[in-house]
Design an enzyme around this catalytic site. Structure first.
Site, PDB file in Angstrom:
ATOM      1  CG  LEU A  55      -1.981  -1.081   1.322  1.00 50.65           C
ATOM      2  CD1 LEU A  55      -2.675  -1.058   2.685  1.00 50.65           C
ATOM      3  CD2 LEU A  55      -3.011  -0.924   0.202  1.00 50.65           C
ATOM      4  CG  ASP A  56       0.430   4.288  -2.871  1.00 48.63           C
ATOM      5  OD1 ASP A  56       1.196   3.418  -3.328  1.00 48.63           O
ATOM      6  OD2 ASP A  56      -0.424   4.886  -3.555  1.00 48.63           O
ATOM      7  CG  LEU A  57       4.323   7.378   3.273  1.00 52.56           C
ATOM      8  CD1 LEU A  57       5.198   6.452   4.117  1.00 52.56           C
ATOM      9  CD2 LEU A  57       5.124   8.631   2.886  1.00 52.56           C
ATOM     10  CE  LYS A  90      -2.651   7.586  -3.195  1.00 49.32           C
ATOM     11  NZ  LYS A  90      -1.376   7.270  -2.578  1.00 49.32           N
TER      12      LYS A  90
END
Ligand code: URA
Length: 233
Positions: free
Chosen positions: A100-102, A186
């Site tokens: 998962l992204d930051l 996104k």
């Protein structure tokens, strides 16, 4: 322990012979051929010579509620990693099954079972990944149609697989994907120039993030949960 040392011990070989054995590509660690004598192995790794298991390891499968600001990696120069959330004794051999992204929160899986994570990440292994999305600008029914039809990603030259969008409020929705491309959610909202301001993964396949886990908490998966993600038949 270094893999070359492990082989010397388990196969009663001298250093040269164990290096030759590694170079031949007959040794697998967690399902992957390893030729590097410096590779480190732990009691949690599965190690095989041809089809013979030299060490079966103790499989470990965790679900973790990833908080924002923590990196989905085993090490990072700048940010804490998800492994920093798990005590050291769990670490040997643990790796991430997906990322998962930051600043994305929610369901993340960790395991030391390389075959299991490999199966999960195969493109043919199509399980739903369900995200709750909050956006800067309002979302409308055009998004539902567009996401169902797919969005062209020029960098990869592909069109995304049909995805389902359920509107929750003006600025939030639930998105179900059956693939996992780089920054996919996104980029899909980016098609409408609508930045995602919060993203949370609620579910992978039949496995829902345990609501009793606070951000940063984790627990072992039950045998049924392990099996529901990667059925062994
Ligand atoms: N899609 C994204 O854009 N980010 C994630 O972290 C997961 C899916």
């Amino acid at each position: 322990m270094r893999l070359v040392h492990f082989l010397r011990k388990h196969c009663e070989l001298n250093k040269q012979s164990s290096q030759r054995l590694l170079a031949s590509g007959r040794v697998r660690v967690d399902g992957n051929v390893v030729r590097d004598p410096g590779c480190r192995v732990t009691p949690y790794c599965t190690i095989a010579l041809d089809d013979k298991a030299l060490q079966t390891g103790t499989p470990c499968y965790l679900m973790l509620h990833k908080p924002a600001g923590v990196v989905s990696a085993t090490q990072h120069p700048e940010h804490p990693t998800v492994l920093d959330l798990v005590p050291n004794e769990w670490h040997p051999g643990l790796h991430l099954a997906g990322r998962l992204d930051l600043n994305t929160t929610g369901l993340l899986l960790l395991t030391n079972d390389g075959l299991w994570s490999k199966q999960l990440s195969r493109p043919e292994h199509k399980v739903d990944k369900v995200y709750r999305v909050q956006t800067q600008h309002p979302i409308d029914s055009r998004y539902i149609k567009q996401f169902a039809e797919g969005i062209y990603f020029s960098f990869e030259g592909i069109t995304t697989a049909p995805a389902e969008l359920e509107l929750i409020s003006k600025h939030s929705a639930r998105l179900t994907l059956r693939e996992g491309r780089y920054h996919q959610v996104k980029r899909m909202f980016g098609f409408f120039d609508n930045p995602v301001v919060a993203l949370h993964r609620e579910r992978i396949g039949e496995l829902t993030l345990d609501p009793s886990l606070a951000p940063g908490d984790y627990r072992s998966l039950s045998p049924a949960e392990i099996q529901c993600l990667v059925p062994t038949g």
